[in-house]
Design a protein around this motif. Structure first.
Motif, PDB file in Angstrom:
ATOM      1  N   HIS A  47      -7.637  -0.449  16.338  1.00 55.13           N
ATOM      2  CA  HIS A  47      -8.340   0.157  15.197  1.00 55.13           C
ATOM      3  C   HIS A  47      -7.856  -0.436  13.871  1.00 55.13           C
ATOM      4  N   TYR A  48      -6.547  -0.609  13.749  1.00 58.62           N
ATOM      5  CA  TYR A  48      -5.968  -1.096  12.496  1.00 58.62           C
ATOM      6  C   TYR A  48      -5.551  -2.564  12.576  1.00 58.62           C
ATOM      7  N   LYS A  49      -6.231  -3.350  13.403  1.00 57.78           N
ATOM      8  CA  LYS A  49      -5.794  -4.740  13.629  1.00 57.78           C
ATOM      9  C   LYS A  49      -5.818  -5.584  12.348  1.00 57.78           C
ATOM     10  N   SER A 100       3.575  -4.429   5.530  1.00 55.85           N
ATOM     11  CA  SER A 100       4.901  -3.805   5.673  1.00 55.85           C
ATOM     12  C   SER A 100       4.807  -2.397   6.282  1.00 55.85           C
ATOM     13  N   PHE A 101       3.737  -1.684   5.957  1.00 53.50           N
ATOM     14  CA  PHE A 101       3.604  -0.298   6.413  1.00 53.50           C
ATOM     15  C   PHE A 101       2.960  -0.175   7.794  1.00 53.50           C
ATOM     16  N   TYR A 102       2.567  -1.310   8.394  1.00 52.88           N
ATOM     17  CA  TYR A 102       1.821  -1.272   9.665  1.00 52.88           C
ATOM     18  C   TYR A 102       2.551  -0.517  10.790  1.00 52.88           C
ATOM     19  N   LYS A 125       4.768   1.853  10.594  1.00 50.81           N
ATOM     20  CA  LYS A 125       4.752   3.289  10.248  1.00 50.81           C
ATOM     21  C   LYS A 125       3.352   3.876  10.438  1.00 50.81           C
ATOM     22  N   LEU A 126       2.340   3.075  10.124  1.00 55.61           N
ATOM     23  CA  LEU A 126       0.948   3.524  10.264  1.00 55.61           C
ATOM     24  C   LEU A 126       0.621   3.803  11.734  1.00 55.61           C
ATOM     25  N   ILE A 127       1.054   2.915  12.617  1.00 57.06           N
ATOM     26  CA  ILE A 127       0.799   3.106  14.049  1.00 57.06           C
ATOM     27  C   ILE A 127       1.537   4.356  14.550  1.00 57.06           C
ATOM     28  N   ASP A 128       2.799   4.540  14.109  1.00 51.99           N
ATOM     29  CA  ASP A 128       3.560   5.744  14.481  1.00 51.99           C
ATOM     30  C   ASP A 128       2.840   7.007  13.999  1.00 51.99           C
ATOM     31  N   TYR A 129       2.358   6.943  12.769  1.00 52.17           N
ATOM     32  CA  TYR A 129       1.669   8.091  12.141  1.00 52.17           C
ATOM     33  C   TYR A 129       0.415   8.477  12.936  1.00 52.17           C
ATOM     34  N   ILE A 130      -0.410   7.499  13.223  1.00 53.24           N
ATOM     35  CA  ILE A 130      -1.694   7.792  13.869  1.00 53.24           C
ATOM     36  C   ILE A 130      -1.518   8.270  15.314  1.00 53.24           C
ATOM     37  N   ALA A 171     -10.096   7.985  -2.790  1.00 57.03           N
ATOM     38  CA  ALA A 171      -9.250   6.790  -2.773  1.00 57.03           C
ATOM     39  C   ALA A 171      -8.131   6.894  -1.737  1.00 57.03           C
ATOM     40  N   THR A 172      -7.685   5.716  -1.265  1.00 57.19           N
ATOM     41  CA  THR A 172      -6.631   5.649  -0.236  1.00 57.19           C
ATOM     42  C   THR A 172      -5.374   6.405  -0.668  1.00 57.19           C
ATOM     43  N   ASN A 173      -4.977   6.211  -1.924  1.00 62.73           N
ATOM     44  CA  ASN A 173      -3.834   6.947  -2.473  1.00 62.73           C
ATOM     45  C   ASN A 173      -4.328   8.300  -3.002  1.00 62.73           C
ATOM     46  N   ILE A 202     -11.838  14.789  -0.458  1.00 70.31           N
ATOM     47  CA  ILE A 202     -10.936  15.371   0.550  1.00 70.31           C
ATOM     48  C   ILE A 202      -9.484  15.009   0.236  1.00 70.31           C
ATOM     49  N   ARG A 203      -9.226  13.717   0.016  1.00 72.72           N
ATOM     50  CA  ARG A 203      -7.842  13.324  -0.283  1.00 72.72           C
ATOM     51  C   ARG A 203      -7.398  13.846  -1.647  1.00 72.72           C
ATOM     52  N   GLY A 204      -8.291  13.870  -2.614  1.00 71.69           N
ATOM     53  CA  GLY A 204      -7.970  14.376  -3.948  1.00 71.69           C
ATOM     54  C   GLY A 204      -7.606  15.854  -3.923  1.00 71.69           C
ATOM     55  N   THR A 249      -0.175   8.324   0.220  1.00 70.94           N
ATOM     56  CA  THR A 249      -0.970   7.365   1.002  1.00 70.94           C
ATOM     57  C   THR A 249      -0.634   7.426   2.493  1.00 70.94           C
ATOM     58  N   GLY A 250       0.645   7.573   2.793  1.00 69.51           N
ATOM     59  CA  GLY A 250       1.087   7.607   4.193  1.00 69.51           C
ATOM     60  C   GLY A 250       0.750   8.895   4.916  1.00 69.51           C
ATOM     61  N   ARG A 251       0.188   9.869   4.196  1.00 69.64           N
ATOM     62  CA  ARG A 251      -0.242  11.146   4.782  1.00 69.64           C
ATOM     63  C   ARG A 251      -1.559  11.556   4.129  1.00 69.64           C
TER      64      ARG A 251
HETATM   65  P1  GDP Z   1      -8.427   3.496   3.808  1.00 65.49           P
HETATM   66  O1  GDP Z   1      -9.595   2.669   4.262  1.00 65.49           O
HETATM   67  O2  GDP Z   1      -8.670   4.207   2.503  1.00 65.49           O
HETATM   68  O3  GDP Z   1      -7.931   4.455   4.876  1.00 65.49           O
HETATM   69  O4  GDP Z   1      -7.225   2.485   3.488  1.00 65.49           O
HETATM   70  P2  GDP Z   1      -6.778   1.100   4.182  1.00 65.49           P
HETATM   71  O5  GDP Z   1      -7.817   0.635   5.151  1.00 65.49           O
HETATM   72  O6  GDP Z   1      -6.359   0.182   3.100  1.00 65.49           O
HETATM   73  O7  GDP Z   1      -5.469   1.523   4.975  1.00 65.49           O
HETATM   74  C1  GDP Z   1      -5.559   2.245   6.181  1.00 65.49           C
HETATM   75  C2  GDP Z   1      -4.511   3.331   6.176  1.00 65.49           C
HETATM   76  O8  GDP Z   1      -3.223   2.735   6.186  1.00 65.49           O
HETATM   77  C3  GDP Z   1      -4.512   4.241   4.961  1.00 65.49           C
HETATM   78  O9  GDP Z   1      -5.477   5.265   5.023  1.00 65.49           O
HETATM   79  C4  GDP Z   1      -3.111   4.777   5.005  1.00 65.49           C
HETATM   80  O10 GDP Z   1      -2.971   5.796   5.994  1.00 65.49           O
HETATM   81  C5  GDP Z   1      -2.332   3.572   5.470  1.00 65.49           C
HETATM   82  N1  GDP Z   1      -1.810   2.819   4.318  1.00 65.49           N
HETATM   83  C6  GDP Z   1      -2.455   1.945   3.511  1.00 65.49           C
HETATM   84  N2  GDP Z   1      -1.651   1.466   2.550  1.00 65.49           N
HETATM   85  C7  GDP Z   1      -0.442   2.030   2.767  1.00 65.49           C
HETATM   86  C8  GDP Z   1       0.821   1.949   2.101  1.00 65.49           C
HETATM   87  O11 GDP Z   1       0.992   1.234   1.125  1.00 65.49           O
HETATM   88  N3  GDP Z   1       1.826   2.718   2.618  1.00 65.49           N
HETATM   89  C9  GDP Z   1       1.678   3.522   3.709  1.00 65.49           C
HETATM   90  N4  GDP Z   1       2.717   4.257   4.159  1.00 65.49           N
HETATM   91  N5  GDP Z   1       0.495   3.638   4.346  1.00 65.49           N
HETATM   92  C10 GDP Z   1      -0.547   2.902   3.886  1.00 65.49           C
END
Ligand code: GDP
Ligand code: MG
Length: 160
Positions: A59-61, A67-69, A71-76, A101-103, A112-114, A120-122
């Motif tokens: 999914h996140y390939k 750098s966060f990849y 942690k992202l896999i652990d999170y999901i 926005a992502t952040n 929803i995120r707002g 970003t990591g949650r």
């Molecule tokens: P999205 O499409 O808005 O979900 O964002 P992206 O496709 O750029 O990233 C996918 C997911 O990876 C995000 O929703 C976050 O959960 C995570 N992510 C992206 N950037 C970062 C970051 O800088 N730090 C951390 N911890 N997670 C991130």
């Protein structure tokens, strides 16, 4: 039968929406589903699902190498997610707007995120970023028999 629905078939997109493990753990499943349900898109598939590591990586390939990849896999994969397939004209971009926005600190209030997240990591929810990825992700997360073709009773009240 509803000819106006058929006329719009060419523009119909699908998107993969997912309540991430933090959203499930925080009891936000109903709230998040409700945002899409109220908007008026068509729900095609819905399940609570423990994501295996291989699926998270597929999914996140595109983010592999970031750098966060790891942690992202652990999170999901840290707990169950709620997987949804939604269909509609313009559903991909509209869902991204509803998500924000992502952040979450940069996400507008009302999204929803707002409204529901601070980091970003949650960030509680996923939405496909293009019609192509919408198709790819729905096919990745759902088996064919898990999707429903149906016409909601409210259809004529949503589109002229
Ligand atoms: P999205 O499409 O808005 O979900 O964002 P992206 O496709 O750029 O990233 C996918 C997911 O990876 C995000 O929703 C976050 O959960 C995570 N992510 C992206 N950037 C970062 C970051 O800088 N730090 C951390 N911890 N997670 C991130
Ligand atoms: Mg993305």
């Amino acid at each position: 039968f509803l000819p106006h629905l058929v006329a719009a078939m060419e523009e119909v997109e699908e998107t993969y929406i997912m309540v991430k493990p933090d959203g499930v753990q925080r009891g936000l499943v109903g709230e998040i589903i409700s945002r899409f349900e109220k908007k008026g898109f068509l729900l095609k598939g819905l399940k609570l699902f423990q994501c295996p590591k291989e699926l998270a990586e597929e999914h996140y390939k595109d983010l592999k190498g970031k750098s966060f990849y790891p942690k992202l896999i652990d999170y999901i994969t840290s707990g169950p997610v709620v997987s949804m397939a939604w269909e509609g004209v313009g559903v991909v971009a509209s869902a991204r707007k509803l998500i924000g926005a992502t952040n979450p600190l940069q996400a507008e209030p009302g999204t929803i995120r707002g409204d529901l997240a601070v980091q970003t990591g949650r960030n509680v929810v996923h939405g496909s970023d293009s019609p192509e990825n919408g198709k790819r992700e729905v096919a990745l997360w759902f088996k064919e028999g898990e999707l429903c073709e149906w016409i909601p009773a409210q259809a004529p009240w949503l589109r002229e």
